[in-house]
Design a protein around this motif. Structure first.
Motif, mmCIF file in Angstrom:
data_model
loop_
_atom_site.group_PDB
_atom_site.id
_atom_site.type_symbol
_atom_site.label_atom_id
_atom_site.label_comp_id
_atom_site.label_asym_id
_atom_site.label_seq_id
_atom_site.Cartn_x
_atom_site.Cartn_y
_atom_site.Cartn_z
ATOM 1 N N PRO A 1 0.830 -1.203 0.000
ATOM 2 C CA PRO A 1 0.000 0.000 0.000
ATOM 3 C C PRO A 1 0.870 1.262 0.000
ATOM 4 C CG PRO A 1 -0.763 -1.533 1.654
ATOM 5 C CD PRO A 1 0.509 -2.092 1.124
ATOM 6 N N GLY A 2 0.325 2.336 -0.557
ATOM 7 C CA GLY A 2 1.074 3.576 -0.729
ATOM 8 C C GLY A 2 1.749 4.054 0.542
ATOM 9 N N SER A 3 1.049 3.961 1.676
ATOM 10 C CA SER A 3 1.625 4.530 2.887
ATOM 11 C C SER A 3 2.839 3.721 3.342
ATOM 12 C CB SER A 3 0.565 4.571 3.985
ATOM 13 O OG SER A 3 0.029 3.295 4.176
ATOM 14 N N ILE A 4 2.785 2.412 3.148
ATOM 15 C CA ILE A 4 3.907 1.573 3.552
ATOM 16 C C ILE A 4 5.087 1.806 2.599
ATOM 17 C CG2 ILE A 4 4.676 -0.813 3.800
ATOM 18 C CD1 ILE A 4 1.837 -1.476 4.700
ATOM 19 N N LEU B 1 -14.894 -0.715 18.451
ATOM 20 C CA LEU B 1 -14.008 0.451 18.471
ATOM 21 C C LEU B 1 -12.550 0.025 18.659
ATOM 22 C CD1 LEU B 1 -16.075 3.023 20.524
ATOM 23 C CD2 LEU B 1 -15.418 3.169 18.123
ATOM 24 N N THR B 2 -12.330 -0.898 19.593
ATOM 25 C CA THR B 2 -10.963 -1.353 19.846
ATOM 26 C C THR B 2 -10.400 -2.043 18.615
ATOM 27 O OG1 THR B 2 -11.799 -1.818 22.051
ATOM 28 C CG2 THR B 2 -9.565 -2.545 21.569
ATOM 29 N N LEU B 3 -11.200 -2.880 18.003
ATOM 30 C CA LEU B 3 -10.739 -3.630 16.838
ATOM 31 C C LEU B 3 -10.387 -2.677 15.693
ATOM 32 C CD1 LEU B 3 -10.477 -6.649 16.573
ATOM 33 C CD2 LEU B 3 -12.564 -6.656 15.219
ATOM 34 N N THR B 4 -11.265 -1.694 15.437
ATOM 35 C CA THR B 4 -10.995 -0.733 14.370
ATOM 36 C C THR B 4 -9.667 -0.038 14.622
ATOM 37 O OG1 THR B 4 -13.322 -0.239 14.632
ATOM 38 C CG2 THR B 4 -12.135 1.052 13.011
ATOM 39 N N GLY C 1 -2.416 -1.020 12.996
ATOM 40 C CA GLY C 1 -1.593 -2.174 12.682
ATOM 41 C C GLY C 1 -1.091 -2.122 11.256
ATOM 42 N N THR C 2 -1.806 -1.394 10.383
ATOM 43 C CA THR C 2 -1.390 -1.351 8.986
ATOM 44 C C THR C 2 -0.663 -0.065 8.629
ATOM 45 O OG1 THR C 2 -3.555 -0.492 8.456
ATOM 46 C CG2 THR C 2 -3.233 -2.843 8.147
ATOM 47 N N SER D 1 3.121 7.743 8.916
ATOM 48 C CA SER D 1 2.743 7.657 7.504
ATOM 49 C C SER D 1 1.393 8.330 7.277
ATOM 50 C CB SER D 1 2.723 6.204 7.038
ATOM 51 O OG SER D 1 1.639 5.535 7.613
ATOM 52 N N ILE D 2 0.528 8.269 8.268
ATOM 53 C CA ILE D 2 -0.762 8.958 8.142
ATOM 54 C C ILE D 2 -0.512 10.462 8.108
ATOM 55 C CG2 ILE D 2 -2.986 9.401 9.261
ATOM 56 C CD1 ILE D 2 -2.858 6.570 10.349
ATOM 57 N N ALA D 3 0.403 10.913 8.960
ATOM 58 C CA ALA D 3 0.728 12.340 8.990
ATOM 59 C C ALA D 3 1.265 12.783 7.634
ATOM 60 C CB ALA D 3 1.755 12.612 10.076
ATOM 61 N N ARG D 4 2.161 11.999 7.074
ATOM 62 C CA ARG D 4 2.753 12.379 5.789
ATOM 63 C C ARG D 4 1.707 12.444 4.697
ATOM 64 N NH1 ARG D 4 8.168 12.603 5.813
ATOM 65 N NH2 ARG D 4 9.114 11.672 7.657
ATOM 66 N N ARG D 5 0.791 11.502 4.753
ATOM 67 C CA ARG D 5 -0.266 11.503 3.735
ATOM 68 C C ARG D 5 -1.116 12.747 3.811
ATOM 69 N NH1 ARG D 5 -2.889 7.471 0.251
ATOM 70 N NH2 ARG D 5 -4.255 9.149 -0.299
#
Lengths: 659, 313
Positions: A485-488, B20-23, B29-30, B35-39
């Motif tokens: 995936p793109g983020s990875i 909620l915990t699972l989400t 986990g992925t 990486s979320i910040a960079r996106r």
């Protein structure tokens, strides 16, 4: 009873059909009558992340923003060979003075007739006059770490006092306002005697500042607007350009209307040779913009946007791998059907390069010894750019010999990269010389493997990597494509955990420095743009000179030396320069593509009457299949009705017999 | 009844917490917070300081346990906060998106339920005849086609070739009908087959009951048996089956909305998934769970109301 059952089957269908024909069923996606107005219809494939001029960066964002928030300079729309800057909000070329300690001061003078567009953030909602202070405010925002100016790295070490000024901002504050904005920024100062003049103070010369002054980051910004809208400012830019943003529903629709406060601006009167013949000077000298309204609709699926274009509901579109087959005939021309519709096709090389890059830190494929170089040179020798362009890009590209695309200073059309000819035998020889005869490791007997990392999810991308794999495997080396995936993928890149990638770079401004800095040693590091982690002190020394120089024969010599070094090391294998293919309908004129400028919508002209006529002509609903379907449904119910009748009658008889 | 509802509501709490915990774990986990910040930062390479600033601003720098607790408490209080990607208020966006989603999905829902009942009654009435067989064959064919094909193919034929409605767009001010016609027809075609098969089974279950034989023996006409006796009783499983999905209509359809540019909650979630917008995904998953649980409770209540044999205490 029986009739009711039958009727239930047919009636709703009939009713729908009648309703359809009576309502005047239309596939026009816009509010009734809107297409007849002087509106230019475009689409986004993805939503702009932010329209804050200091933060925004992508092409999508720039297409919108650059007509709202112009800058000191702009690119001449028609004269593109070479591209050149002309004054826009500035009144004269900036003056550059060297300082005693090797630095430079640039002084800019801005037009006196500039006003912001009318907006509720101003008293009485009337846009106020713009002075140099608004340009300085924009620079202060660039230094504000909370906003995230994308080119911070270019300036933080060069503009005097940038880092100190940036550090004084509070990162945790709520909203945009900060007392630090009231303090002077030593790097960008006002002229106490002239409210229309300001200066930028640099520690070392930076000729590329001219180009920065043509980007929307340096547009004058209204502090009232920023502090009024705060987070919403990213969806509510206020500028002094030809257009103003009047409505924006994220992920849906964005509307730009002519800005009544815009300063006079005219269509250029001169162009490149051939422009006059192409009709591009027909509007020369006319007041800009030539269209009242621009509407961007967000159509995520490329199938949907392509079909909307074919129905005449989008004025322009870009061609991609999915719709290419439909649009083009086998001779590389537009298909006869499209020609008949009056669609026009344009190809334009982008100021960009795609390349294969090795991570120089990698124990197998990185490194600077002659053996390691030979391995990479061998890969370079089997990569066939032309084949790749023909198969994966439908011919839309040019094989690259080096980073620099045509039209840039330093581009040499006669240069032939010594390892960019396809020579499989020589490649095999080089691999053998590197100690891996037949592409196998003599110690283990295993084939060498290149792991190519990618974020390929589309079918088109998978084709591309398939071709790469096949080409490289001709040497006996094995290729593994690692798709994530793109983020990875980006995470890997930032940390330098990749081995080999296919990557692209699009120019921010037309200067070779904006390409060659990608191999600068100090740009290697987590999250820095030298993804090859290439380290060559000699290259770096030359780069630092080239960076600070104006174009000159000496600069060219240095650039060529840098190129020759990098070519031998082959950390980069230049692959191709991409082309963008755009299509537009017959009612759109002044469609010349610019390789850098994003404010080209100012010049577009729409013949809305012709459009309305074509839309009607192309979109008459086809009714017979609907009626055929209804007819068939009713017909199929008739035998059922007969069965019912028979059953009912039989029952009645049977009942009579029993009693 | 009240006690029953209360008990079911209490039971919903652990389910919600679990979801909620699972989400949260699935998301982080992925993808790392970085990486979320960079996106969500600029497409240029943001400086480490900018990345850290973003992470801090959005609270992703706190220890996982604290983040999880805060996220859970906020959700349960219906404080959805702002989108990571666009900084828009999520509640506002959900309120805006609910309308278009409801319009399209309830049109499809109502059309499908009534259409399916009609056809199922016919098929049941003519059980074993060519009508029943043809219905079965057509239904199986319709059920074998992947949903994506309905969406893409439907758009191609109905909007592009036959031009019955816009390929894309939604503007209630200029008439809802033209925008929902094609998406509804597609949703209808894609969903009706399963329902017909199901309802036919319910009807046949009833037709073989003793009271039907009694009615026949008494000379009640076949049409009346079907319409008054069989259908009325078969409606019990039909109603309980459909009530569960009603709350979910608000959420709309991911694919359909995305292809036709309907600004509903389906395309909102689709977009958020694409841009790693965790705060939106979390809110939407929470909402989805909530509506689902609500639907199940409604089903039980509906059972008690329509079926006199069922008692809830």
């Amino acid at each position: 009873m029986m009739l009711r059952i039958k009727g239930l089957n047919g009636l709703p269908l009939l009713a729908t059909a009648i309703a359809l024909t009576h309502i005047g069923c239309t596939n026009n996606p816009y509010p009734a009558g809107e297409s007849k107005r002087n509106v230019h219809y475009l689409n986004f494939g993805e939503d702009p992340k932010s329209l804050d001029p200091t933060f925004s960066f992508t092409t999508v964002e720039s297409n919108v923003l650059d007509v709202i928030t112009p800058s000191y300079f702009r690119y001449h729309y028609l004269q593109q060979n070479p591209v050149r800057l002309v004054l826009n909000l500035g009144t004269k070329e900036p003056t550059r003075t060297r300082t005693a300690n090797g630095g430079e001061v640039w002084t800019f003078t801005v037009r006196k007739d500039l006003r912001f567009s009318n907006d509720v953030c101003f008293p009485d909602s009337k846009g106020r006059a713009i002075t140099a202070a608004d340009f300085i405010y924009a620079w202060k925002r660039m230094a504000d770490p909370k906003i995230g100016y994308p080119l911070t790295g270019v300036f933080e070490d060069n503009v005097i006092g940038w880092k100190e000024y940036a550090a004084a901002f509070s990162q945790d504050r709520k909203g945009m306002a900060d007392p630090n904005y009231d303090k002077p920024f030593p790097g960008v100062t006002a002229d106490p005697n002239d409210p229309y003049t300001f200066s930028i103070h640099l520690k070392r010369p930076y000729p590329q500042l001219r180009f920065i002054m043509a980007m929307h980051h340096t547009t004058p910004q209204a502090r009232e607007a920023v502090e009024h809208y705060n987070d919403e400012y990213a969806r509510h830019p206020v500028g002094c350009g030809a257009y103003k943003l009047t409505s924006y529903t994220p992920k849906q629709r964005l509307v730009l209307e002519r800005n009544e406060n815009a300063s006079p601006d005219i269509y250029p009167t001169e162009g490149d040779p051939g422009d006059r013949e192409a009709g591009l000077l027909a509007d020369a000298g006319k007041q800009l913009p030539l269209t009242d309204t621009i509407v961007f609709d967000m159509v995520r699926e490329s199938t949907s946007s392509w079909n909307l274009f074919l129905q005449g509901y989008l004025d322009e579109t870009t061609l991609n791998a999915n719709n290419f087959q439909q649009a083009m005939a086998s001779n590389g021309m537009l298909s006869p059907k499209m020609q008949e519709m009056g669609i026009e096709l344009r190809r334009a090389q982008q100021s960009a390069v795609y390349y294969i890059l090795f991570n120089m830190k990698d124990p197998l494929w990185g490194g600077y010894t002659p053996e390691k170089r030979k391995l990479r040179q061998a890969v370079s020798l089997v990569l066939d750019s032309q084949e790749f362009i023909d198969l994966a890009l439908q011919g839309n590209g040019t094989p690259a010999q080096w980073m620099l695309p045509a039209g840039l200073f330093g581009y040499d059309k006669d240069f032939k990269h010594p390892y960019r000819v396809v020579d499989i035998e020589r490649a095999k020889k080089l691999i053998a010389e590197a100690g891996y005869p037949g592409g196998k490791d003599p110690k283990t007997g295993e084939r060498l493997v290149i792991y190519i990392d990618c974020a390929a999810i589309t079918a088109a991308a998978r084709t591309q990597y398939g071709i790469l794999k096949r080409q490289i495997e001709r040497t006996g080396i094995k290729v593994e494509i690692r798709s994530t995936p793109g983020s990875i993928f980006r995470d890997k890149l930032i940390k330098g955990e990749h081995q080999c990638i296919l990557y692209g770079w699009f120019a921010d401004y037309p200067d070779p420095e904006n390409f060659v800095f990608l191999l600068y040693g100090l740009n290697a590091g987590p999250g820095k743009p030298n993804y090859a982690w290439y380290q060559n002190p000699e290259y770096d020394k030359l780069f630092e000179k080239v960076r600070d120089m104006d174009d000159s024969p000496e600069r060219l010599t240095l650039l060529n030396q840098m190129r020759d070094m990098a070519v031998e090391d082959s950390a980069w294998i230049p692959f191709y320069h991409p082309e963008v293919v755009t299509m537009s309908h017959s009612w759109v004129t002044n469609t010349k593509v610019h390789p850098i400028a994003r404010d080209v919508l100012l010049y577009r002209k729409i013949d809305n009457n012709l459009r309305a006529q074509k839309q009607l002509e192309w979109n008459k609903p086809v009714w017979w299949p609907l009626f055929a379907f209804i007819g068939l449904s009713i017909a199929s119910a008739i035998p059922a009705a007969i069965v019912v009748r028979r059953r009912v009658n039989r029952k009645l008889r049977a009942g009579g017999g029993a009693s | 009844m009240l006690r029953f509802i209360l008990r079911r509501l209490l039971q919903a709490i652990p389910t919600l917490l679990g979801v909620l915990t699972l989400t949260w774990f699935l998301f982080f986990g992925t993808a790392s917070a970085e990486s979320i910040a960079r996106r969500n930062l600029s497409s240029k390479d943001p400086t480490p300081a900018q990345v850290q600033g973003w992470i801090k601003e959005h609270g992703y720098d706190q220890p996982p346990a604290v983040q999880l607790r805060k996220a859970t408490v906020d959700m349960l209080m219906f404080k959805f906060g702002k989108s990571d990607a666009t900084k828009e208020d999520i509640w506002t966006r959900i309120r805006q998106g609910a309308g278009p989603s409801i319009v399209v999905s309830s049109t499809i829902f109502i059309g499908t339920v009534f259409g399916a009942i009609l056809v199922a009654v016919l098929a049941a009435a003519f059980r074993g005849t060519y009508i029943d067989k043809t219905t079965t064959i057509v239904c199986v064919l319709l059920m074998s086609v992947v949903y994506t094909v309905y969406v893409i193919g439907g758009q191609y034929f109905l909007s592009k070739q036959l031009r019955y409605g816009p390929i894309w767009g939604f503007d209630p001010a200029s008439g809802l009908f033209k925008y929902i016609l094609v998406p509804s027809a597609i949703g209808f075609a894609a969903g009706i087959a399963t329902e017909i098969r199901l309802y036919r089974t319910f009807l046949l279950d009833e037709i073989s009951q003793d009271y039907v034989r009694t009615a026949r023996a008494k000379g009640v006409s076949e049409t009346r048996i079907l319409a008054q006796h069989v259908l009325k009783n078969a409606l019990i499983p039909i109603i309980t089956n459909t009530v569960a999905v009603i709350p979910g209509l608000i959420l709309g359809g991911l694919l359909l909305e995305n292809f036709f540019g309907i600004p509903g909650l389906g395309s909102y979630l689709f977009e958020a998934l694409g841009s790693n917008d965790f705060s939106v995904v979390r809110a939407m998953v929470f909402l989805g769970t909530l509506l689902y649980i609500f639907g199940l409770i409604m089903t039980d209540i509906a059972y008690a109301i329509v079926d006199p044999r069922v008692r809830i205490d």
